[in-house]
Design a protein around this motif. Structure first.
Motif, PDB file in Angstrom:
ATOM      1  N   SER A 195       0.836  -1.193   0.000  1.00 29.26           N
ATOM      2  CA  SER A 195       0.000   0.000   0.000  1.00 29.26           C
ATOM      3  C   SER A 195       0.874   1.249   0.000  1.00 29.26           C
ATOM      4  O   SER A 195       0.575   2.229  -0.696  1.00 29.26           O
ATOM      5  CB  SER A 195      -0.931  -0.007   1.213  1.00 29.26           C
ATOM      6  N   ALA A 196       1.961   1.221   0.763  1.00 33.61           N
ATOM      7  CA  ALA A 196       2.892   2.350   0.794  1.00 33.61           C
ATOM      8  C   ALA A 196       3.521   2.562  -0.583  1.00 33.61           C
ATOM      9  O   ALA A 196       3.632   3.703  -1.056  1.00 33.61           O
ATOM     10  CB  ALA A 196       3.975   2.118   1.847  1.00 33.61           C
ATOM     11  N   VAL A 197       3.910   1.474  -1.245  1.00 38.23           N
ATOM     12  CA  VAL A 197       4.490   1.577  -2.591  1.00 38.23           C
ATOM     13  C   VAL A 197       3.454   2.155  -3.556  1.00 38.23           C
ATOM     14  O   VAL A 197       3.737   3.075  -4.325  1.00 38.23           O
ATOM     15  CB  VAL A 197       5.007   0.213  -3.098  1.00 38.23           C
ATOM     16  N   TYR A 198       2.242   1.632  -3.504  1.00 41.58           N
ATOM     17  CA  TYR A 198       1.178   2.100  -4.390  1.00 41.58           C
ATOM     18  C   TYR A 198       0.927   3.597  -4.189  1.00 41.58           C
ATOM     19  O   TYR A 198       0.867   4.366  -5.151  1.00 41.58           O
ATOM     20  CB  TYR A 198      -0.112   1.310  -4.153  1.00 41.58           C
ATOM     21  N   GLU A 199       0.779   4.018  -2.945  1.00 36.41           N
ATOM     22  CA  GLU A 199       0.528   5.429  -2.654  1.00 36.41           C
ATOM     23  C   GLU A 199       1.697   6.294  -3.119  1.00 36.41           C
ATOM     24  O   GLU A 199       1.503   7.390  -3.640  1.00 36.41           O
ATOM     25  CB  GLU A 199       0.266   5.642  -1.165  1.00 36.41           C
ATOM     26  N   GLY A 200       2.917   5.795  -2.944  1.00 40.68           N
ATOM     27  CA  GLY A 200       4.106   6.551  -3.349  1.00 40.68           C
ATOM     28  C   GLY A 200       4.185   6.768  -4.852  1.00 40.68           C
ATOM     29  O   GLY A 200       4.424   7.894  -5.310  1.00 40.68           O
ATOM     30  N   ILE A 201       3.974   5.707  -5.625  1.00 37.63           N
ATOM     31  CA  ILE A 201       4.081   5.899  -7.076  1.00 37.63           C
ATOM     32  C   ILE A 201       2.865   6.643  -7.631  1.00 37.63           C
ATOM     33  O   ILE A 201       2.982   7.375  -8.609  1.00 37.63           O
ATOM     34  CB  ILE A 201       4.364   4.588  -7.836  1.00 37.63           C
ATOM     35  N   SER A 202       1.734   6.496  -6.991  1.00 38.93           N
ATOM     36  CA  SER A 202       0.553   7.254  -7.401  1.00 38.93           C
ATOM     37  C   SER A 202       0.796   8.753  -7.200  1.00 38.93           C
ATOM     38  O   SER A 202       0.521   9.569  -8.086  1.00 38.93           O
ATOM     39  CB  SER A 202      -0.668   6.797  -6.597  1.00 38.93           C
ATOM     40  N   GLU A 203       1.334   9.120  -6.057  1.00 39.15           N
ATOM     41  CA  GLU A 203       1.628  10.530  -5.771  1.00 39.15           C
ATOM     42  C   GLU A 203       2.749  11.040  -6.677  1.00 39.15           C
ATOM     43  O   GLU A 203       2.699  12.185  -7.145  1.00 39.15           O
ATOM     44  CB  GLU A 203       1.994  10.711  -4.297  1.00 39.15           C
ATOM     45  N   ALA A 204       3.757  10.211  -6.951  1.00 38.18           N
ATOM     46  CA  ALA A 204       4.850  10.608  -7.848  1.00 38.18           C
ATOM     47  C   ALA A 204       4.311  10.929  -9.233  1.00 38.18           C
ATOM     48  O   ALA A 204       4.746  11.890  -9.883  1.00 38.18           O
ATOM     49  CB  ALA A 204       5.904   9.503  -7.924  1.00 38.18           C
ATOM     50  N   SER A 205       3.347  10.149  -9.687  1.00 38.34           N
ATOM     51  CA  SER A 205       2.722  10.399 -10.983  1.00 38.34           C
ATOM     52  C   SER A 205       1.981  11.735 -10.976  1.00 38.34           C
ATOM     53  O   SER A 205       2.077  12.523 -11.926  1.00 38.34           O
ATOM     54  CB  SER A 205       1.766   9.252 -11.316  1.00 38.34           C
ATOM     55  N   LYS A 206       1.268  12.020  -9.894  1.00 39.55           N
ATOM     56  CA  LYS A 206       0.540  13.294  -9.777  1.00 39.55           C
ATOM     57  C   LYS A 206       1.482  14.493  -9.802  1.00 39.55           C
ATOM     58  O   LYS A 206       1.132  15.561 -10.279  1.00 39.55           O
ATOM     59  CB  LYS A 206      -0.271  13.326  -8.481  1.00 39.55           C
ATOM     60  N   HIS A 207       2.698  14.298  -9.275  1.00 40.94           N
ATOM     61  CA  HIS A 207       3.688  15.384  -9.245  1.00 40.94           C
ATOM     62  C   HIS A 207       4.464  15.492 -10.557  1.00 40.94           C
ATOM     63  O   HIS A 207       5.333  16.353 -10.693  1.00 40.94           O
ATOM     64  CB  HIS A 207       4.651  15.197  -8.071  1.00 40.94           C
ATOM     65  N   GLY A 208       4.201  14.605 -11.500  1.00 38.56           N
ATOM     66  CA  GLY A 208       4.837  14.680 -12.809  1.00 38.56           C
ATOM     67  C   GLY A 208       6.229  14.096 -12.903  1.00 38.56           C
ATOM     68  O   GLY A 208       6.939  14.332 -13.878  1.00 38.56           O
ATOM     69  N   HIS A 209       6.636  13.311 -11.915  1.00 35.09           N
ATOM     70  CA  HIS A 209       7.952  12.674 -11.997  1.00 35.09           C
ATOM     71  C   HIS A 209       7.936  11.603 -13.086  1.00 35.09           C
ATOM     72  O   HIS A 209       6.924  10.922 -13.288  1.00 35.09           O
ATOM     73  CB  HIS A 209       8.333  12.036 -10.656  1.00 35.09           C
ATOM     74  N   THR A 210       9.042  11.452 -13.795  1.00 36.65           N
ATOM     75  CA  THR A 210       9.093  10.455 -14.870  1.00 36.65           C
ATOM     76  C   THR A 210      10.104   9.342 -14.602  1.00 36.65           C
ATOM     77  O   THR A 210       9.969   8.258 -15.138  1.00 36.65           O
ATOM     78  CB  THR A 210       9.440  11.122 -16.217  1.00 36.65           C
ATOM     79  N   LYS A 211      11.109   9.619 -13.785  1.00 36.78           N
ATOM     80  CA  LYS A 211      12.130   8.620 -13.452  1.00 36.78           C
ATOM     81  C   LYS A 211      12.179   8.487 -11.940  1.00 36.78           C
ATOM     82  O   LYS A 211      12.521   9.444 -11.242  1.00 36.78           O
ATOM     83  CB  LYS A 211      13.500   9.039 -13.980  1.00 36.78           C
ATOM     84  N   ILE A 212      11.845   7.287 -11.450  1.00 36.35           N
ATOM     85  CA  ILE A 212      11.777   7.106 -10.001  1.00 36.35           C
ATOM     86  C   ILE A 212      12.528   5.861  -9.553  1.00 36.35           C
ATOM     87  O   ILE A 212      12.646   4.887 -10.299  1.00 36.35           O
ATOM     88  CB  ILE A 212      10.310   7.031  -9.498  1.00 36.35           C
ATOM     89  N   VAL A 213      13.029   5.937  -8.339  1.00 36.00           N
ATOM     90  CA  VAL A 213      13.563   4.781  -7.623  1.00 36.00           C
ATOM     91  C   VAL A 213      12.634   4.603  -6.433  1.00 36.00           C
ATOM     92  O   VAL A 213      12.430   5.534  -5.657  1.00 36.00           O
ATOM     93  CB  VAL A 213      14.999   5.025  -7.111  1.00 36.00           C
TER      94      VAL A 213
END
Length: 191
Positions: free
Chosen positions: A86-104
């Protein structure tokens, strides 16, 4: 879920070769900066007694600056691996909302990181959440999965066990809560 984990060899434990009692060796290195042009999403989850599961996500850039973070409590109980997912899901969901394209994405839950790397399939709740996470990954040009020890995930771990105290979701982008500033400042000295 247990059968899927056993088949996927998710329950491996790596032990340090120099430890006399066979215990895993852990070295405090501090948070590690991601590659240039990447942001690192550190995640952790913890049980809030009588409240539910607490999730914390901290996003930092390639200079170590906190860009945003998310803290939430869900009225759930169950497997700790599902909370970590759930933490991973919330993290990448929020990263997408912020417009990040490359994530670790970095977590202290080896089971989740290994399952994501393998793109594990199954029919359990664990596997269904993995499918959702992997589907979200299509919105990024690059996603890297990273396992880290608890001592190197201090900020996310500390906040997952501190904030918030009630069911809900909070995202900070400009001003961090004072308790988080203290934890981030301590961890930044180790970068």
């Amino acid at each position: 879920m247990v059968e899927e984990m056993e088949e996927g060899d998710f329950l491996r434990v790596q032990r340090g070769s120099g430890a006399s009692n066979g215990a895993a060796e852990v070295e405090r290195k501090g948070w590690e900066i991601p590659q240039t042009d990447f942001v690192k999403i550190n995640v952790d989850a913890g049980e809030k007694e009588g409240v539910g599961v607490s999730v914390c996500v901290v996003c930092r850039d390639d200079r170590g600056r906190v860009l945003w973070d998310l803290s939430m409590v869900q009225d759930l109980s169950g497997e700790s691996h599902v909370a970590e997912e759930s933490a991973v899901y919330e993290g990448i969901s929020e990263a997408s909302k912020h417009g990040h394209t490359k994530i670790v994405v970095e977590s202290g839950c080896l089971t989740v990181i290994e399952a994501l790397k393998r793109k594990a399939k199954g029919r359990s709740m664990f596997s269904l959440i993995l499918d959702d996470i992997l589907c979200l990954c299509n919105s990024f040009s690059s996603v890297l999965w990273s396992y880290t020890s608890l001592v190197n995930n201090t900020v996310a771990h500390s906040l997952a066990h501190i904030l918030p105290r009630v069911v809900g979701r909070l995202v900070w982008s400009d001003v961090l809560p004072p308790i988080e500033n203290n934890v981030v400042n301590f961890d930044s000295r180790l970068i």
